[in-house]
Design an enzyme around this catalytic site. Structure first.
Site, mmCIF file in Angstrom:
data_model
loop_
_atom_site.group_PDB
_atom_site.id
_atom_site.type_symbol
_atom_site.label_atom_id
_atom_site.label_comp_id
_atom_site.label_asym_id
_atom_site.label_seq_id
_atom_site.Cartn_x
_atom_site.Cartn_y
_atom_site.Cartn_z
ATOM 1 N N ARG A 1 0.842 -1.199 0.000
ATOM 2 C CA ARG A 1 0.000 0.000 0.000
ATOM 3 C C ARG A 1 0.882 1.256 0.000
ATOM 4 O O ARG A 1 0.582 2.235 -0.690
ATOM 5 C CB ARG A 1 -0.942 0.015 1.210
ATOM 6 C CG ARG A 1 -2.018 -1.055 1.158
ATOM 7 C CD ARG A 1 -2.970 -0.948 2.333
ATOM 8 N NE ARG A 1 -3.806 0.233 2.247
ATOM 9 C CZ ARG A 1 -4.568 0.690 3.239
ATOM 10 N NH1 ARG A 1 -4.586 0.047 4.406
ATOM 11 N NH2 ARG A 1 -5.293 1.770 3.091
ATOM 12 N N CYS B 1 -1.147 5.823 9.246
ATOM 13 C CA CYS B 1 -1.508 4.516 8.672
ATOM 14 C C CYS B 1 -2.627 4.758 7.678
ATOM 15 O O CYS B 1 -2.575 5.706 6.914
ATOM 16 C CB CYS B 1 -1.909 3.534 9.779
ATOM 17 S SG CYS B 1 -3.286 4.125 10.796
#
Length: 280
Positions: free
Chosen positions: A178, A236
Site C-alpha cells: 500500500r 496509517c
C-alpha cells in the site's frame, strides 16, 4: 511503566487490591461487528467498546478527517465512564490479538489524560493460551468519573505531517504494497505521503502477535531513522494501526506523534501530492 503487559501479569493484577478496568475492543477492518464474538466469550469483567462508533467520530461527506476521525472528547469521556473508567485506576485494553484496536483505545485514553493505560500483549489469544478464563456474563460496572483533557499526546493534521516528513521522520505503518502504491483496497488512491518511510506495523510483533522486545523495537526504529535526534510521527490508513506503531515506539522508549486522519484523510484531497514506489 511499560505500555503493555502479559497475560500472566494481568491475571495477577486482577486479583490484586486495585484491579484494572478492562476494555474489550475487538474489531476487524472491513469485517463484521465483533460484539457477537465478545458475547461468546471475553475476559471476566471486560466491557465491550465499539471502535467504529465509540472510538471514532462521524465520517465527513468529503472524507476529510479520515475514515476514523478522532471522537469528540466529551462523547469519548461518556463512553469511558460507562465502562467504569476512573481517574487513578488502571485500565487495560484487549482485542482479539492483532493489537490495533486495543492500541487505539490506549492512545485515546493517553491523549485525553489518563496516565495508567496498557494493552494486553497478544490480546485474547494470549490470555486463553495462558489458561485465562473467559465468560459470557455481561458486566455492569459502577459508573466511572473519567474527565477527558485532550492534548497529553501530540496529534498532527495533514499539513503537520507534511512538514514533519521534511524535518523529522514520518513512519507509514501500512503494509508495504500500500505504501508503494501497488494496491489500494480502501482509499481513493495508492501511495504515500512524500518523504514518509515505510514501517509496516506487522514488523513490530512476532508470529503470535506479541510485541518484540524493547531493544529489538528500538533497533528497528533506529534503522529507519527514528533514533531520537529528530521528531517522529506515524500515520496509517485511518489512525488505528498507526496507534499500534505509536505504542511500539513507546515500548522502545521513542516518543512520537500521530497523524490521526492518516492516509484516508491525506488522499481525500486531490490537491495533496502522492508519492509511489519503495523510497520516500
Amino acid at each position: 511503566m511499560t505500555a503493555i503487559l502479559s497475560a500472566s501479569e494481568l491475571m495477577s493484577e486482577m486479583t490484586g487490591s486495585t484491579p484494572p478496568v478492562l476494555l474489550d475492543v475487538r474489531w476487524q477492518l472491513g469485517g463484521p461487528d465483533q460484539r457477537p464474538a465478545y458475547e461468546a466469550g471475553h475476559l471476566p469483567g471486560a466491557v465491550y467498546v465499539d471502535l467504529d462508533h465509540e472510538l471514532a467520530g462521524p465520517v465527513s461527506a468529503t472524507g476529510l478527517g479520515g475514515r476514523h476521525p478522532l471522537p469528540d472528547p466529551e462523547a469519548f469521556g461518556a463512553v469511558m465512564r460507562r465502562a467504569g473508567v476512573r481517574a487513578g485506576v488502571p485500565v487495560v485494553a484487549c482485542d482479539g490479538g492483532q493489537g490495533w484496536a486495543a492500541a487505539r483505545a490506549w492512545w485515546l485514553l493517553r491523549w485525553t489524560g489518563h496516565t495508567d493505560v496498557r494493552v494486553l500483549d497478544g490480546g485474547l489469544k494470549a490470555w486463553t493460551a495462558a489458561g485465562g478464563a473467559v465468560t459470557t456474563d455481561t458486566p455492569t460496572p459502577a459508573k466511572g468519573d473519567f474527565k477527558p483533557n485532550p492534548g497529553a499526546l501530540e496529534v498532527l493534521d495533514a499539513d503537520g505531517a507534511a512538514a514533519l516528513a521534511r524535518s523529522g521522520v514520518l513512519l507509514d505503518a501500512r503494509a508495504g504494497e500500500r505504501y508503494r502504491g501497488e494496491v489500494e483496497p480502501i482509499d481513493r488512491v495508492g501511495g504515500h505521503v512524500p518523504g514518509a518511510v515505510s514501517a509496516p506495523t506487522s514488523e513490530n510483533v512476532d508470529a503470535d502477535g506479541r510485541f518484540l522486545p524493547a531493544a529489538s523495537l528500538r533497533a528497528r526504529f533506529e534503522a529507519l531513522g527514528a533514533a531520537g535526534q529528530a521528531p517522529v510521527a506515524v500515520y496509517c490508513g485511518s489512525g488505528v494501526s498507526g496507534a499500534h506503531e505509536v505504542l511500539a515506539l513507546d515500548v522502545a522508549g521513542i516518543p512520537s506523534a500521530l497523524y490521526a486522519g492518516s492516509w484516508s484523510d491525506w488522499s481525500s484531497d486531490p490537491a495533496r501530492p502522492v508519492a509511489t514506489g519503495p523510497t520516500p
